[in-house]
Design a protein around this motif. Structure first.
Motif, PDB file in Angstrom:
ATOM      1  N   HIS A  40     -66.924  -4.155 -15.802  1.00  0.00           N
ATOM      2  CA  HIS A  40     -67.974  -3.343 -16.422  1.00  0.00           C
ATOM      3  C   HIS A  40     -68.300  -3.929 -17.796  1.00  0.00           C
ATOM      4  N   PRO A  41     -69.472  -3.605 -18.335  1.00  0.00           N
ATOM      5  CA  PRO A  41     -69.745  -4.071 -19.696  1.00  0.00           C
ATOM      6  C   PRO A  41     -68.923  -3.272 -20.711  1.00  0.00           C
ATOM      7  N   LEU A  42     -68.038  -3.938 -21.407  1.00  0.00           N
ATOM      8  CA  LEU A  42     -67.225  -3.252 -22.415  1.00  0.00           C
ATOM      9  C   LEU A  42     -67.742  -3.573 -23.813  1.00  0.00           C
ATOM     10  N   THR A  43     -68.657  -4.522 -23.885  1.00  0.00           N
ATOM     11  CA  THR A  43     -69.308  -4.852 -25.151  1.00  0.00           C
ATOM     12  C   THR A  43     -70.807  -4.971 -24.870  1.00  0.00           C
ATOM     13  N   GLY A  44     -71.613  -4.941 -25.935  1.00  0.00           N
ATOM     14  CA  GLY A  44     -73.066  -5.043 -25.764  1.00  0.00           C
ATOM     15  C   GLY A  44     -73.709  -3.673 -25.600  1.00  0.00           C
ATOM     16  N   GLY A  45     -74.993  -3.688 -25.297  1.00  0.00           N
ATOM     17  CA  GLY A  45     -75.787  -2.461 -25.271  1.00  0.00           C
ATOM     18  C   GLY A  45     -75.407  -1.473 -24.185  1.00  0.00           C
ATOM     19  N   ASN A  46     -74.751  -1.946 -23.121  1.00  0.00           N
ATOM     20  CA  ASN A  46     -74.354  -1.048 -22.037  1.00  0.00           C
ATOM     21  C   ASN A  46     -72.874  -0.683 -22.103  1.00  0.00           C
ATOM     22  N   ALA A  47     -72.246  -0.989 -23.241  1.00  0.00           N
ATOM     23  CA  ALA A  47     -70.791  -0.803 -23.356  1.00  0.00           C
ATOM     24  C   ALA A  47     -70.365   0.648 -23.148  1.00  0.00           C
ATOM     25  N   ASP A  48     -71.159   1.606 -23.629  1.00  0.00           N
ATOM     26  CA  ASP A  48     -70.789   3.022 -23.462  1.00  0.00           C
ATOM     27  C   ASP A  48     -70.566   3.350 -21.993  1.00  0.00           C
ATOM     28  N   TYR A  49     -71.481   2.815 -21.138  1.00  0.00           N
ATOM     29  CA  TYR A  49     -71.372   3.089 -19.709  1.00  0.00           C
ATOM     30  C   TYR A  49     -70.110   2.434 -19.129  1.00  0.00           C
ATOM     31  N   GLY A  50     -69.877   1.196 -19.514  1.00  0.00           N
ATOM     32  CA  GLY A  50     -68.727   0.463 -18.976  1.00  0.00           C
ATOM     33  C   GLY A  50     -67.402   1.093 -19.382  1.00  0.00           C
ATOM     34  N   ILE A  51     -67.322   1.482 -20.649  1.00  0.00           N
ATOM     35  CA  ILE A  51     -66.075   2.083 -21.148  1.00  0.00           C
ATOM     36  C   ILE A  51     -65.827   3.422 -20.434  1.00  0.00           C
ATOM     37  N   GLY A  52     -66.888   4.201 -20.261  1.00  0.00           N
ATOM     38  CA  GLY A  52     -66.766   5.489 -19.574  1.00  0.00           C
ATOM     39  C   GLY A  52     -66.334   5.317 -18.123  1.00  0.00           C
ATOM     40  N   LEU A  53     -66.941   4.337 -17.457  1.00  0.00           N
ATOM     41  CA  LEU A  53     -66.611   4.097 -16.043  1.00  0.00           C
ATOM     42  C   LEU A  53     -65.176   3.598 -15.889  1.00  0.00           C
ATOM     43  N   ASN A  54     -64.753   2.735 -16.803  1.00  0.00           N
ATOM     44  CA  ASN A  54     -63.380   2.233 -16.745  1.00  0.00           C
ATOM     45  C   ASN A  54     -62.374   3.361 -16.920  1.00  0.00           C
ATOM     46  N   SER A  55     -62.654   4.211 -17.890  1.00  0.00           N
ATOM     47  CA  SER A  55     -61.753   5.331 -18.144  1.00  0.00           C
ATOM     48  C   SER A  55     -61.693   6.249 -16.921  1.00  0.00           C
ATOM     49  N   ALA A  56     -62.852   6.463 -16.295  1.00  0.00           N
ATOM     50  CA  ALA A  56     -62.904   7.310 -15.098  1.00  0.00           C
ATOM     51  C   ALA A  56     -62.135   6.659 -13.943  1.00  0.00           C
ATOM     52  N   ALA A  57     -62.249   5.339 -13.825  1.00  0.00           N
ATOM     53  CA  ALA A  57     -61.526   4.624 -12.764  1.00  0.00           C
ATOM     54  C   ALA A  57     -60.021   4.747 -12.973  1.00  0.00           C
ATOM     55  N   GLU A  58     -59.589   4.599 -14.235  1.00  0.00           N
ATOM     56  CA  GLU A  58     -58.154   4.764 -14.546  1.00  0.00           C
ATOM     57  C   GLU A  58     -57.696   6.172 -14.165  1.00  0.00           C
ATOM     58  N   PHE A  59     -58.515   7.136 -14.544  1.00  0.00           N
ATOM     59  CA  PHE A  59     -58.193   8.533 -14.247  1.00  0.00           C
ATOM     60  C   PHE A  59     -58.071   8.736 -12.734  1.00  0.00           C
ATOM     61  N   GLY A  60     -58.950   8.115 -11.986  1.00  0.00           N
ATOM     62  CA  GLY A  60     -58.917   8.226 -10.524  1.00  0.00           C
ATOM     63  C   GLY A  60     -57.626   7.648  -9.950  1.00  0.00           C
ATOM     64  N   ALA A  61     -57.275   6.435 -10.402  1.00  0.00           N
ATOM     65  CA  ALA A  61     -56.069   5.777  -9.884  1.00  0.00           C
ATOM     66  C   ALA A  61     -54.825   6.588 -10.254  1.00  0.00           C
ATOM     67  N   GLU A  62     -54.809   7.087 -11.482  1.00  0.00           N
ATOM     68  CA  GLU A  62     -53.649   7.881 -11.921  1.00  0.00           C
ATOM     69  C   GLU A  62     -53.538   9.188 -11.117  1.00  0.00           C
ATOM     70  N   SER A  63     -54.678   9.812 -10.852  1.00  0.00           N
ATOM     71  CA  SER A  63     -54.675  11.077 -10.102  1.00  0.00           C
ATOM     72  C   SER A  63     -54.121  10.872  -8.699  1.00  0.00           C
ATOM     73  N   VAL A  64     -54.564   9.793  -8.048  1.00  0.00           N
ATOM     74  CA  VAL A  64     -54.098   9.534  -6.680  1.00  0.00           C
ATOM     75  C   VAL A  64     -52.599   9.222  -6.686  1.00  0.00           C
ATOM     76  N   THR A  65     -52.167   8.352  -7.601  1.00  0.00           N
ATOM     77  CA  THR A  65     -50.749   7.961  -7.648  1.00  0.00           C
ATOM     78  C   THR A  65     -49.859   9.186  -7.907  1.00  0.00           C
ATOM     79  N   LYS A  66     -50.346  10.062  -8.814  1.00  0.00           N
ATOM     80  CA  LYS A  66     -49.593  11.284  -9.133  1.00  0.00           C
ATOM     81  C   LYS A  66     -49.469  12.164  -7.872  1.00  0.00           C
TER      82      LYS A  66
END
Lengths: 419, 297
Positions: A40-66
């Motif tokens: 995802h874009p973590l820098t540049g003009g679309n970084a907000d979207y990339g950072i949000g999506l990454n955090s959501a993906a982490e949350f998803g993986a953690e939720s399933v593993t839990k």
């Protein structure tokens, strides 16, 4: 001798019994450890979207593993690497190469943009037989891309969005009006501009000027002039914030552009983006954006906020969560992290093959159903995917937003359009 | 007529930026036979340093530009002392220099990103202010670039033709051995070339940031190809040629959108126009617009 035979017979029975017992807990017998990489874009003009999506993906993986641990299902679902593509196709290819060759991921979540998605899929994912779920790629070209069934997406196609923009335009200027279309010259911009042109003309309208600009242009004043020379009834711009931050001022300088007669795409459904481009430029603009058709989306936002308190929210974050959870469930369902199994199981858990509805709020039930190899319909925080033959999600909900004079974004749910 | 004036003006603005950046690249090539792949990053750096002084520290914008040009010169001076001079002494070939320049660019990019971040920035200049001129609309920032860009171009031209060091640079570029035996101080010429190139890179970056209205850490990279095209069009290694090549390239790209050219070339084909022009020129004049052919005896 008899005693020896007896011991042998008892041992055989014990081993056989143990084997039979073990076979009744298949998940424990074959632990599935899925390794996911994100782009995802973590820098540049679309970084907000990339950072949000990454955090959501982490949350998803953690939720399933839990949930897997709670249900005593062996294995894990992990985000092992997060790469930054700056929403640039060339960098997306580099990022995908690193994920596949160096991090040895089993699947990729992302990229954000259509250009990056198609480039990464064509150059890396498809040749290396790796499953990808794009999180916000909307170009119709993703549907027709020859992907050997490896490319999926949780974000709706622009074939829907074009219809929504046309409907919003018709409500605003009527069916016979003339529009000017400005779009970035890439997979996303050109495809949506073309679909939009066809839809608008089919509805009885006329397209005055269609200007495609190269994002790397030194200036955009000539493009702005072309788009404003003959004032249309409305303008539609298909772009990303980085580029429109340069196009917008050029349009304003012509003195002929009216933001209140302008419709834009989903990347501008973000107040931080409006502030960056300039409220004095963007005030009055309208736009269309896909929004969540997920189950209890607000509850998901709160849960994510609790789990990842320092992440800025964007409207599309839930898409990253669903993409990751679907991959994890698919791995459990097929009891394998191999791509052939993943792509088959993605349909089984996303509802394409039917089965009972299970929402994201019931993660324990989801992992148990997946581990038991059942077909079911995962109702996500963003969407209920039901992946079709092309790997597209079947449903979509769009809103029409307005940029107010103070830069705030508002919308009226009555204007929402569902497919 | 109004359209012609508007596109002419837009072309001159773009061309001025290309010209200023291209002349730095051309000078370096003529004197050192070095293809400076880090030129785009010097542009970005120049814009960010100006932003830091004029917006963050809030000193006068023009003073900030001068500081930024000074910083560009200082970095170039530093690189010459620790890197390029040693490479020359070790008789590094053109390919080695090219690879090192690429390496410098690849190092500068993450450093700029680390220091200044990736957020979009803008100068404290009114980017929406415009003036009407014979029916055309001219932005305040474009006018600034055109006036100061023209001044910079004239200063460079004067410097190259009148100043002693400028003449030495041209002499060295024409024939290094002859220049050296004629008493030209080679180290001084090389250092002056780096300093001018660093200052011009920073200035072009500020100009580009002004006309775009906003900029980020990727600004310079996206324009590098156009700068090289300007250098080649105007004859590789010819500073005057680079100036003219830059301006012509900007004009070709913008004027191609006029209706008289096959109804106006679509905007997304502007780079095609630029490079088709370059190919055509090289086809008939391989030495570039301002070069002369060496006759074989």
């Amino acid at each position: 001798m008899k005693t020896k035979r007896g011991i042998f017979a008892v041992s055989t029975v014990v081993v056989a019994a143990a084997a039979m017992f073990a076979s009744t807990i298949p998940a424990q017998a074959a632990a599935v450890n899925l390794k996911i990489g994100t782009i995802h874009p973590l820098t540049g003009g679309n970084a907000d979207y990339g950072i949000g999506l990454n955090s959501a993906a982490e949350f998803g993986a953690e939720s399933v593993t839990k949930a897997m641990k709670k249900a005593k299902i062996a294995g894990s679902c992990k985000i092992v690497a997060q790469e930054d593509d700056q929403a640039t196709p060339a960098l997306a290819v580099e990022a995908a190469t690193k994920l596949v060759k160096s991090d040895k991921v089993n699947a990729i979540v992302g990229p954000l943009t259509s250009g990056s998605t198609l480039a990464a899929a064509q150059s890396v994912a498809v040749p290396n037989n790796v499953v990808m779920i794009a999180t916000a790629a909307s170009s119709p070209a993703v549907t027709t891309f020859a992907d050997k069934d490896l490319l999926f997406r949780t974000y709706p196609s622009d074939a829907f969005q074009a219809k929504v923009i046309v409907k919003a335009l018709q409500n605003s200027i009527g069916k016979k009006g003339t529009i000017n279309i400005g779009a970035r010259n890439d997979a996303f911009g050109t495809a949506l501009a073309n679909v939009l042109t066809n839809e608008w003309v089919r509805g009885g309208g006329d397209v005055g000027q269609k200007v495609l600009w190269n994002p790397e242009n030194a200036t955009f004043d000539s493009e702005a002039k072309l788009l404003t020379d003959k004032a249309p009834d409305a303008w539609v711009f298909v772009d990303f914030p980085d580029t429109f931050a340069k196009v917008g001022p050029a349009l304003k300088r012509t003195g002929k552009w009216d933001p209140t007669k302008t419709f834009m795409t989903e990347a501008f459904n973000n107040e931080a983006v409006i502030q960056t481009i300039g409220v004095d430029i963007m005030a009055g603009v309208k736009g269309t954006s896909a929004i969540s058709i997920g189950i209890k989306a607000d509850r998901w936002k709160n849960a994510r906020k609790k789990a990842k308190p320092n992440t800025k929210e964007t409207f599309v974050d839930g898409s990253g969560y669903d993409a990751t959870v679907l991959l994890c469930l698919a791995a459990l369902h097929g009891k394998s992290v191999k791509s052939d199994s993943l792509k088959k199981s993605l349909r089984a858990v996303s509802g394409a093959n039917g089965g009972k509805n299970i929402p994201w709020t019931k993660m324990a039930a989801l992992v148990k159903a997946a581990a038991a190899g059942q077909a079911f319909t995962y109702q996500g925080a963003w969407t209920t995917a039901k992946f079709d033959k092309a790997g597209d999600t079947v449903g979509a909900l769009f809103k029409v937003y307005n940029v107010e004079a103070d830069g705030k974004i508002t919308s009226d749910p009555k204007n929402n359009i569902r497919f | 007529m109004t359209d012609l004036i508007q596109y002419l003006f837009n072309g001159l603005v773009v061309g001025s930026i290309f010209a200023i950046a291209a002349v730095g690249i051309s000078l370096l090539y003529s004197v050192l036979r070095l293809v400076n792949f880090a030129a785009g990053d010097f542009l970005t750096l120049g814009a960010f340093i100006t932003y830091f002084f004029s917006v963050t520290i809030e000193i006068n914008f023009f003073l900030a530009i001068i500081i930024s040009m000074g910083a560009g010169m200082a970095i170039s001076w530093f690189l010459e002392l620790v890197l390029w001079r040693n490479l020359r002494r070790n008789k590094a070939g053109t390919l080695a220099l090219f690879l090192v320049a690429t390496g410098v660019a690849l190092m500068l990019r993450p450093i700029i990103q680390y220091v200044f971040g990736t957020e979009t920035r803008k100068f404290n200049v009114d980017i929406l202010k415009t003036y009407d001129f014979l029916g055309a609309r001219i932005a305040h920032t474009q006018l600034m670039v055109l006036i100061f860009g023209s001044l910079a171009i004239m200063t460079i031209a004067l410097f190259m033709s009148k100043a002693r060091i400028g003449k030495d640079m041209r002499a060295y570029a024409n024939n290094p051995s002859l220049a050296a035996v004629s008493g030209v101080n080679v180290d001084r010429v090389v250092m002056a070339t780096w300093l001018i190139s660093g200052a011009l890179g920073s200035l072009a970056g500020v100009f580009q940031g002004l006309v775009q209205g906003q900029f980020n850490n990727a600004m310079g990279d996206t324009l590098l190809l156009s700068f090289f095209a300007a250098v080649v069009l105007g004859t590789i290694g010819d500073a005057y040629g680079a100036l003219a090549g830059g301006i012509l390239l900007g004009l070709f790209m913008e004027l191609s959108q006029l209706a008289i050219f096959f109804g106006g070339v679509p905007s997304n084909y502007k780079p095609v126009v630029a490079f088709a022009t370059l190919v055509l020129v090289l086809l008939f004049k391989p030495e570039g617009l301002f070069g002369y052919r060496t006759r074989k005896v």
